[in-house]
Design a protein around this motif. Structure first.
Motif, short mmCIF file in Angstrom:
data_model
loop_
_atom_site.label_atom_id
_atom_site.label_comp_id
_atom_site.label_asym_id
_atom_site.label_seq_id
_atom_site.Cartn_x
_atom_site.Cartn_y
_atom_site.Cartn_z
N ASP A 203 37.81 30.89 32.77
CA ASP A 203 37.59 32.15 33.47
C ASP A 203 37.72 31.89 34.96
O ASP A 203 37.60 30.75 35.42
N ALA A 204 37.96 32.95 35.75
CA ALA A 204 38.10 32.80 37.19
C ALA A 204 37.76 34.10 37.89
O ALA A 204 37.83 35.18 37.30
N ARG A 205 37.40 33.99 39.16
CA ARG A 205 37.13 35.16 39.98
C ARG A 205 38.42 35.64 40.62
O ARG A 205 39.21 34.84 41.13
N ALA A 206 38.60 36.95 40.65
CA ALA A 206 39.81 37.52 41.25
C ALA A 206 39.80 37.36 42.77
O ALA A 206 40.86 37.19 43.39
N ALA A 207 38.63 37.40 43.38
CA ALA A 207 38.54 37.39 44.85
C ALA A 207 39.09 36.12 45.46
O ALA A 207 39.76 36.16 46.50
N ASP A 208 38.80 34.97 44.81
CA ASP A 208 39.22 33.70 45.41
C ASP A 208 39.92 32.76 44.44
O ASP A 208 40.34 31.66 44.81
N GLY A 209 40.06 33.16 43.16
CA GLY A 209 40.75 32.34 42.18
C GLY A 209 39.95 31.17 41.65
O GLY A 209 40.47 30.39 40.84
N VAL A 210 38.70 31.03 42.06
CA VAL A 210 37.89 29.90 41.64
C VAL A 210 37.48 30.04 40.18
O VAL A 210 37.05 31.11 39.75
N GLU A 211 37.60 28.94 39.43
CA GLU A 211 37.21 28.94 38.03
C GLU A 211 35.69 28.95 37.89
O GLU A 211 34.98 28.30 38.67
N VAL A 212 35.22 29.70 36.88
CA VAL A 212 33.79 29.83 36.59
C VAL A 212 33.60 29.77 35.08
O VAL A 212 34.56 29.89 34.32
N PRO A 213 32.36 29.58 34.60
CA PRO A 213 32.15 29.56 33.15
C PRO A 213 32.58 30.86 32.48
O PRO A 213 32.59 31.94 33.10
#
Length: 277
Positions: A203-213
């Motif tokens: 999974d990832a955040r749209a705002a910065d592309g960083v992967e998250v759980p």
């Protein structure tokens, strides 16, 4: 109850496959998605290393869900015979480790070259790869890595339908779609569902592309998993979290953060009535 088979990229945990397998088993995974061991990529492993790995797998009672190859993660105009030979080697390892699936990609393009200009070359090269897979009775699963030809749902669909081989299917990665500005479920799931053979759990955040759980980003994981369940999909769900532990800069996640990713995905699966085996 719906059942999916849990796997994971062991080299995100540690370079040592004995550690990889021990952690995967502790997290409830029965399979390994194999990319590298002892710091050596699968495409570069000797026969002796493959035999050594096979013995470890047997000892731990773990099977291989897929070979996470680097094939196609190269320039679209790079030497085609060399990449085809590397695919042949990776497929031989897959056969040795009794893995049905081989992950691959659809090539980077040079700076200043329009993606549309590479289409014919991409399809020709992937068509040749598919012929190898058909001959060797394995299935290639294309991952939608960012900045390759097949990084959007439309172009992934173009690949699988234009090549037209039963040996070329889709490895779905929600996070990679997010990182190219796509809403994975909203923009791509319905069209690609007939070809989804393998699930990369990320999974990832749209705002910065960083992967998250899983479930904590903008990858529409809950919607995707619900639709897969409701459509009767069964297959491998492979943890590839990319969570980055500063204490373990030598690997992509490390045991602690890989465990965090596994627990997040297990929680989603339980909510949806999916049993991970």
């Amino acid at each position: 109850m719906t059942e999916w088979t849990l796997s994971g990229f062991g080299d995100e945990i540690d370079e040592d496959p004995a550690v990889q397998l021990s952690v995967l088993l502790a997290l409830g995974a029965s399979h390994l998605e194999f990319r590298s061991a002892w710091g050596v990529n699968v495409a570069d492993m000797s026969d002796e290393d493959v035999t050594r790995l096979s013995a470890l797998l047997d000892r731990h009672g773990v099977r291989v869900s897929a070979i996470a190859s680097p094939i196609g993660k190269t320039g679209v105009y790079d030497d085609a015979p060399t990449e085809l030979a590397r695919l042949e080697r990776v497929v031989a390892v897959a056969r040795r480790l009794e893995a049905r699936y081989v992950r691959l990609f659809s090539f980077y393009r040079p700076d200043g070259v329009a993606v549309e200009a590479t289409r014919d070359t991409v399809l020709t090269r992937l068509g040749a790869f598919a012929k190898v897979a058909e001959r060797e009775s394995v299935v290639l699963v294309h991952e939608n890595e960012k900045a390759i030809y097949g990084d959007t749902p439309e172009r992934v669909l173009d690949i699988v339908e234009s090549v037209g081989s039963p040996a070329l299917r889709v490895a779905w990665d929600n996070a990679n779609f997010v990182q190219v500005g796509v809403r994975p479920f909203t923009d791509g799931f319905a069209a690609l569902r007939p070809y989804i053979e393998y699930l990369q759990v990320k999974d990832a955040r749209a705002a910065d592309g960083v992967e998250v759980p899983a479930g904590q980003g903008d990858g529409e994981l809950r919607e995707t998993l619900t639709a897969l369940r409701d459509s009767g999909w069964t297959g491998f769900a492979s943890l590839e979290p990319h969570l980055h532990d500063p204490a373990r800069p030598d690997v992509l996640s490390g045991p602690r953060r890989f465990g965090e990713a596994a627990r997040a995905f297990a929680g989603l699966a339980t909510e949806l009535g999916v049993r991970l085996t």
